[in-house]
Design a protein around this motif. Structure first.
Motif, PDB file in Angstrom:
ATOM      1  N   ALA A 232       0.821  -1.207   0.000  1.00  0.00           N
ATOM      2  CA  ALA A 232       0.000   0.000   0.000  1.00  0.00           C
ATOM      3  C   ALA A 232       0.856   1.259   0.000  1.00  0.00           C
ATOM      4  N   TYR A 233       1.869   1.287   0.839  1.00  0.00           N
ATOM      5  CA  TYR A 233       2.739   2.472   0.925  1.00  0.00           C
ATOM      6  C   TYR A 233       3.538   2.645  -0.364  1.00  0.00           C
ATOM      7  N   SER A 234       4.119   1.557  -0.867  1.00  0.00           N
ATOM      8  CA  SER A 234       4.934   1.642  -2.084  1.00  0.00           C
ATOM      9  C   SER A 234       4.100   2.073  -3.280  1.00  0.00           C
ATOM     10  N   PHE A 235       2.890   1.536  -3.380  1.00  0.00           N
ATOM     11  CA  PHE A 235       2.011   1.875  -4.496  1.00  0.00           C
ATOM     12  C   PHE A 235       1.409   3.260  -4.305  1.00  0.00           C
ATOM     13  N   GLY A 236       0.897   3.520  -3.102  1.00  0.00           N
ATOM     14  CA  GLY A 236       0.243   4.803  -2.843  1.00  0.00           C
ATOM     15  C   GLY A 236       1.165   5.986  -3.009  1.00  0.00           C
ATOM     16  N   TYR A 237       2.426   5.841  -2.657  1.00  0.00           N
ATOM     17  CA  TYR A 237       3.397   6.923  -2.766  1.00  0.00           C
ATOM     18  C   TYR A 237       4.352   6.759  -3.950  1.00  0.00           C
ATOM     19  N   GLN A 238       4.076   5.748  -4.802  1.00  0.00           N
ATOM     20  CA  GLN A 238       4.851   5.554  -6.034  1.00  0.00           C
ATOM     21  C   GLN A 238       6.355   5.436  -5.750  1.00  0.00           C
ATOM     22  N   ARG A 239       6.702   4.590  -4.768  1.00  0.00           N
ATOM     23  CA  ARG A 239       8.090   4.464  -4.336  1.00  0.00           C
ATOM     24  C   ARG A 239       8.909   3.491  -5.180  1.00  0.00           C
ATOM     25  N   LEU A 240       8.262   2.682  -6.003  1.00  0.00           N
ATOM     26  CA  LEU A 240       9.000   1.647  -6.724  1.00  0.00           C
ATOM     27  C   LEU A 240       8.793   1.753  -8.236  1.00  0.00           C
ATOM     28  N   GLN A 241       9.010   2.948  -8.751  1.00  0.00           N
ATOM     29  CA  GLN A 241       8.922   3.166 -10.202  1.00  0.00           C
ATOM     30  C   GLN A 241      10.232   2.718 -10.854  1.00  0.00           C
ATOM     31  N   ILE A 242      10.489   1.421 -10.821  1.00  0.00           N
ATOM     32  CA  ILE A 242      11.738   0.843 -11.298  1.00  0.00           C
ATOM     33  C   ILE A 242      11.562   0.331 -12.729  1.00  0.00           C
ATOM     34  N   PHE A 243      12.402   0.823 -13.648  1.00  0.00           N
ATOM     35  CA  PHE A 243      12.316   0.426 -15.059  1.00  0.00           C
ATOM     36  C   PHE A 243      10.854   0.386 -15.523  1.00  0.00           C
ATOM     37  N   PRO A 244      10.149   1.512 -15.448  1.00  0.00           N
ATOM     38  CA  PRO A 244       8.703   1.503 -15.728  1.00  0.00           C
ATOM     39  C   PRO A 244       8.330   0.985 -17.111  1.00  0.00           C
ATOM     40  N   GLU A 245       9.088   1.381 -18.150  1.00  0.00           N
ATOM     41  CA  GLU A 245       8.743   0.927 -19.493  1.00  0.00           C
ATOM     42  C   GLU A 245       8.870  -0.590 -19.605  1.00  0.00           C
ATOM     43  N   PHE A 246       9.936  -1.125 -19.015  1.00  0.00           N
ATOM     44  CA  PHE A 246      10.152  -2.576 -19.067  1.00  0.00           C
ATOM     45  C   PHE A 246       9.045  -3.315 -18.321  1.00  0.00           C
ATOM     46  N   VAL A 247       8.710  -2.850 -17.124  1.00  0.00           N
ATOM     47  CA  VAL A 247       7.669  -3.496 -16.317  1.00  0.00           C
ATOM     48  C   VAL A 247       6.325  -3.420 -17.030  1.00  0.00           C
ATOM     49  N   MET A 248       6.015  -2.260 -17.612  1.00  0.00           N
ATOM     50  CA  MET A 248       4.752  -2.105 -18.325  1.00  0.00           C
ATOM     51  C   MET A 248       4.675  -3.057 -19.512  1.00  0.00           C
ATOM     52  N   SER A 249       5.788  -3.241 -20.196  1.00  0.00           N
ATOM     53  CA  SER A 249       5.804  -4.127 -21.356  1.00  0.00           C
ATOM     54  C   SER A 249       5.644  -5.587 -20.956  1.00  0.00           C
ATOM     55  N   VAL A 250       6.395  -6.016 -19.928  1.00  0.00           N
ATOM     56  CA  VAL A 250       6.370  -7.417 -19.512  1.00  0.00           C
ATOM     57  C   VAL A 250       5.015  -7.801 -18.943  1.00  0.00           C
ATOM     58  N   PHE A 251       4.410  -6.909 -18.150  1.00  0.00           N
ATOM     59  CA  PHE A 251       3.159  -7.246 -17.470  1.00  0.00           C
ATOM     60  C   PHE A 251       1.922  -6.769 -18.222  1.00  0.00           C
ATOM     61  N   GLY A 252       2.117  -6.107 -19.345  1.00  0.00           N
ATOM     62  CA  GLY A 252       0.989  -5.706 -20.174  1.00  0.00           C
ATOM     63  C   GLY A 252       0.077  -4.692 -19.519  1.00  0.00           C
ATOM     64  N   ILE A 253       0.648  -3.692 -18.837  1.00  0.00           N
ATOM     65  CA  ILE A 253      -0.163  -2.659 -18.202  1.00  0.00           C
ATOM     66  C   ILE A 253       0.003  -1.357 -18.976  1.00  0.00           C
ATOM     67  N   ASP A 254      -0.992  -0.475 -18.878  1.00  0.00           N
ATOM     68  CA  ASP A 254      -0.998   0.765 -19.648  1.00  0.00           C
ATOM     69  C   ASP A 254      -0.588   1.979 -18.831  1.00  0.00           C
ATOM     70  N   SER A 255      -0.806   1.935 -17.525  1.00  0.00           N
ATOM     71  CA  SER A 255      -0.554   3.097 -16.677  1.00  0.00           C
ATOM     72  C   SER A 255       0.775   2.972 -15.941  1.00  0.00           C
ATOM     73  N   ARG A 256       1.601   4.028 -16.013  1.00  0.00           N
ATOM     74  CA  ARG A 256       2.867   4.045 -15.272  1.00  0.00           C
ATOM     75  C   ARG A 256       2.620   3.998 -13.765  1.00  0.00           C
ATOM     76  N   LEU A 257       1.455   4.468 -13.340  1.00  0.00           N
ATOM     77  CA  LEU A 257       1.173   4.506 -11.909  1.00  0.00           C
ATOM     78  C   LEU A 257       1.080   3.109 -11.303  1.00  0.00           C
ATOM     79  N   GLU A 258       0.796   2.104 -12.129  1.00  0.00           N
ATOM     80  CA  GLU A 258       0.674   0.747 -11.605  1.00  0.00           C
ATOM     81  C   GLU A 258       2.018   0.032 -11.485  1.00  0.00           C
ATOM     82  N   VAL A 259       3.075   0.654 -11.960  1.00  0.00           N
ATOM     83  CA  VAL A 259       4.392   0.011 -11.920  1.00  0.00           C
ATOM     84  C   VAL A 259       4.814  -0.272 -10.486  1.00  0.00           C
ATOM     85  N   SER A 260       4.631   0.687  -9.593  1.00  0.00           N
ATOM     86  CA  SER A 260       5.019   0.482  -8.190  1.00  0.00           C
ATOM     87  C   SER A 260       4.235  -0.671  -7.571  1.00  0.00           C
ATOM     88  N   TYR A 261       2.970  -0.783  -7.942  1.00  0.00           N
ATOM     89  CA  TYR A 261       2.182  -1.898  -7.422  1.00  0.00           C
ATOM     90  C   TYR A 261       2.722  -3.230  -7.933  1.00  0.00           C
TER      91      TYR A 261
END
Length: 330
Positions: A232-261
């Motif tokens: 909750a803390y990591s996602f709510g405060y966007q603390r883990l925006q690590i390699f967002p483009e790579f994570v979005m591509s691998v997990f098939g998500i559209d929003s950068r905000l979901e990367v921390s989750y």
């Protein structure tokens, strides 16, 4: 072809509910029949492992394509051939797998009612939400708890769909409001059911079984609250925006905000949960060595080699009314 496979798995997912209850019915029937006729029980339980394999097929779509979980996705795919193989070994006369079947029956009996019956599920989620909120408040998080289901999303407050609060609504400067919902998977009941099944399946003094269960449930509960707070803390405060483009591509998500989750839950928390389960198993074994019977059988299924972990872990079945001989736990 790939699209056809996904569509087939989505179709199979509709049978998730009926198959889950059928698994419980067959395994419980085999467990009861074993008290009177072990030979007949073996055949019933063999059928149970076949039904369980079908259940895992119906679960692939949820874990792989819906929840996008690496750990659970791999586990559910591997569980299909393993379930069929256990059924084959049991049909071939390896009766020690009956104790593993008992563990499945009890674990399913614990988990399924909580996951499907609102009068059990809702209070459990509400308690976990309250305790997660308490810890988040202690570490200074700025949030409110609302009703509804926005899991996970960068949306405004959801329309209340259930008469209790379970969604954390974060207000972060320069970031749209983010909500994180406590779901059934966030309660730890699945892990509790696993250990409940392991402990109930073996034959040992009730006092030690209750002690092992209390220790396992207590550890799981504390670790699960810590897990929820971390996500909750990591996602709510966007603390883990690590390699967002790579994570979005691998997990098939559209929003950068979901990367921390995704990083917090689907990668870090789930992989760490595997190590936590191994550690809890070791603690339980120290209290209830009879559980090694099930661990030995699981290793045999995976490797086709016989194991005796009592010497390796420096534990042995106690002589206070528990089983001293391995076959007596079956």
């Amino acid at each position: 072809m790939a699209l056809g496979l996904v569509n087939a798995l989505e179709w199979a997912h509709q049978w998730w509910g009926p198959l889950s209850w059928l698994v419980l019915l067959v395994f419980l029937s085999g467990t009861v029949i074993e008290l009177y006729d072990r030979r007949l029980a073996r055949y019933v339980l063999v059928g149970g492992w076949g039904v369980l394999a079908l259940f895992w097929v119906s679960a692939i779509y949820q874990f792989v394509f819906d929840q996008k979980s690496i750990t659970e996705g791999i586990a559910v795919v591997l569980a299909i051939p393993l379930s069929l193989y256990v059924g084959y070994l049991l049909a071939s006369g390896r009766d020690r797998l009956i104790v593993v079947s008992r563990a499945v029956a009890v674990g399913w009996l614990i988990y399924l009612p909580f996951s499907t019956l609102p009068f059990l599920r809702n209070p459990l989620i509400a308690i976990v939400t309250d305790q997660t909120a308490t810890v988040l408040s202690l570490i200074g998080a700025d949030f409110e708890v609302i009703a509804g289901n926005n899991f996970p999303a960068d949306l405004g407050p959801a329309e209340p769909v259930e008469p209790y609060q379970k969604t954390f609504f974060f207000h972060v400067p320069d970031v749209r409001a983010i909500s994180y919902t406590i779901m059934m998977a966030c309660t730890g009941i699945g892990s509790m059911a696993i250990f409940g099944g392991l402990i109930a399946a073996v034959r040992a003094p009730l006092a030690r079984k209750l002690k092992a269960l209390a220790v396992a449930v207590g550890i799981i509960w504390v670790l699960n609250i810590a897990r929820n707070v971390f996500i909750a803390y990591s996602f709510g405060y966007q603390r883990l925006q690590i390699f967002p483009e790579f994570v979005m591509s691998v997990f098939g998500i559209d929003s950068r905000l979901e990367v921390s989750y995704i990083v917090a839950d689907r990668i870090l928390a789930q992989f760490l949960s595997v190590f936590a389960l191994v550690g809890i198993t070791y603690v339980v074994i120290k209290i209830l060595p009879e559980v090694l019977t099930i661990v030995d059988e699981a290793l045999y299924v995976l490797t086709r080699n016989e194991y005796d972990l009592q010497d390796a872990l420096d534990v042995e079945a106690r002589a206070d009314g528990g089983s001293e001989r391995r076959d007596e736990t079956v």
